[in-house]
Design an enzyme around this catalytic site. Structure first.
Site, PDB file in Angstrom:
ATOM      1  N   ASN A 188       0.673  -1.152  -0.064  1.00  0.00           N
ATOM      2  CA  ASN A 188      -0.116  -0.019  -0.046  1.00  0.00           C
ATOM      3  C   ASN A 188       0.764   1.264  -0.022  1.00  0.00           C
ATOM      4  O   ASN A 188       0.387   2.408   0.275  1.00  0.00           O
ATOM      5  CB  ASN A 188      -0.927  -0.005   1.405  1.00  0.00           C
ATOM      6  CG  ASN A 188      -1.730  -1.074   1.102  1.00  0.00           C
ATOM      7  OD1 ASN A 188      -2.502  -1.637   0.038  1.00  0.00           O
ATOM      8  ND2 ASN A 188      -1.791  -1.998   2.103  1.00  0.00           N
ATOM      9  N   THR A 189       2.219   1.029  -0.132  1.00  0.00           N
ATOM     10  CA  THR A 189       2.963   2.333  -0.370  1.00  0.00           C
ATOM     11  C   THR A 189       3.767   2.194  -1.773  1.00  0.00           C
ATOM     12  O   THR A 189       4.325   1.065  -2.007  1.00  0.00           O
ATOM     13  CB  THR A 189       4.130   2.509   0.691  1.00  0.00           C
ATOM     14  OG1 THR A 189       3.233   2.474   1.944  1.00  0.00           O
ATOM     15  CG2 THR A 189       5.097   3.426   0.539  1.00  0.00           C
TER      16      THR A 189
END
Ligand SMILES: Cc1cc2nc3c(=O)[nH]c(=O)nc-3n(C[C@H](O)[C@H](O)[C@H](O)COP(=O)(O)O)c2cc1C
Length: 354
Positions: A188-189
């Site tokens: 999610n980054t």
């Protein structure tokens, strides 16, 4: 106890929006963690100690079940985690400065599969705040269980400067961490998982290792154990490359695995993010664990994580080659006493696995 959680507490929590329920749970753990007397009482009931502590990378763990990263992002309640029967707590992922993470909603539950999807994006209060929390509430030297600090890169840091984020958090938290986990596997980054590729990985791991050695030398102490946390979505070839670098640089272990960006066939939801919990990730992480165990002939200690929601599932991880396990989603579904149940079961079967 598990019966009460599954039939009374969980239905009430699951009526709430998932992140709100998560926040409620965290608040309860924080409140408990701030009350040492209560923790001592609860711990008496839940504590599970193997006959001999589990010795891994120079540390001693009372049992084989740890809390996976992401639940206690800021190191606010490891004392409560100890009291609930865990043998270690991994806090974080932490970044040098605080950051809000992705916009809500960013956590979704799928009770039929015992799964979650999250795209939290490393929401955390930053390394300095974690340092204060650990020093105040659960200082090193006065702990019943080891605390691992899981470090990552900030959303706004370009990949070619990522190493500076890891080094910065390492420096800030070195005095309070029992071990460090280098997280390059959260989905999610943006770009984070690219750090798993050979181009960045060697430099990143080498720099952190140098930092670790220099810090230890300066203080006249042993260096911190360093672990790498990987994704379940790697090819065997990519795993070979990563493991090769870890062995070459004398890393202490590997955590397999983070959440998956794959979905089981027929999975209805279109939400993006990392899938955790349940059979699908369990199978993938078991394959990764077993592959690493066989290809290294057991030379690289493995912490197995992904989809543990029963005693049998924890046993599968150990059978696949893990020395210890961690849980997250299974704990959400099975309740606060699930760690104790697993730790007891692994203890009673332990002799076969040593
Ligand atoms: C809501 C949520 C947040 C998470 N945050 C992190 C994190 O910050 N860092 C990390 O390394 N893993 C994080 N994870 C991944 C877990 O540590 C674990 O590797 C993964 O969920 C698989 O285990 P499980 O099936 O037992 O949940 C998170 C998982 C969930 C469900």
């Amino acid at each position: 106890m598990g019966f009460i959680y599954e039939n009374l507490v969980r239905p009430a929590l699951f009526k709430m929006e998932p992140e709100q329920a998560h926040d409620r749970g965290r608040t309860a753990l924080m409140t408990m963690g701030a009350l040492p007397t209560l923790c001592n009482l609860v711990r008496r009931y839940n504590q599970v100690c193997e006959d001999k502590p589990v010795k891994l990378f120079g540390l001693e763990f009372p049992n084989r079940v740890g809390l996976a990263a992401g639940m206690d992002k800021d190191g606010e309640f490891p004392r409560a985690i100890e009291a609930l029967g865990f043998g270690h707590a991994e806090v974080g992922t932490v970044t040098p400065e605080g950051q809000p993470g992705n916009p809500r909603p960013r956590l979704f539950r799928y009770p039929e599969q015992h799964s979650l999807i999250n795209r939290m994006g490393f929401n955390n209060k930053g390394a300095e705040v974690m340092l204060q929390a650990l020093s105040k509430n659960y200082p090193k030297g006065k702990r019943g269980i080891p605390v691992g600090v899981n470090i990552g890169k900030a959303k706004t840091t370009p990949l070619d400067q990522a190493v500076e984020d890891y080094v910065s958090s390492f420096r800030t938290l070195a005095d309070q961490a029992d071990y460090f986990t280098i997280n390059i596997s959260s989905p999610n980054t943006a770009g984070l998982r690219d750090l798993q590729g050979a181009t960045y990985l060697r430099e990143l791991l080498q720099t952190i290792r140098h930092e670790n050695l220099a810090h230890a030398k300066k203080l006249g102490r042993d260096p911190h154990p360093l672990l790498l946390k990987i994704a379940p979505d790697l090819t065997f070839h990519e795993i070979d490359e990563i493991v090769g670098v870890l062995l070459e640089l004398n890393y202490d272990g590997i955590i397999a695995t983070n959440t998956t960006i794959q979905r089981p066939e027929g999975f209805k939801s279109k939400e993006t993010g990392g899938l955790s919990g349940g059979e699908f990730i369990r199978r993938h992480s078991n394959e990764v664990i077993n592959y690493i165990y066989k290809s290294t002939e057991g030379k690289l200690p493995i912490i197995g994580v992904g989809g543990i929601d029963s005693v049998e599932a924890a046993g599968e991880k150990i059978d696949a080659g893990a020395s210890m396990v961690q849980i997250y989603t299974g704990w959400v579904y099975r309740g606060p006493f699930f760690a104790r149940e697993l730790a007891r079961a692994l203890k009673s079967k332990g002799e076969d696995w040593i």
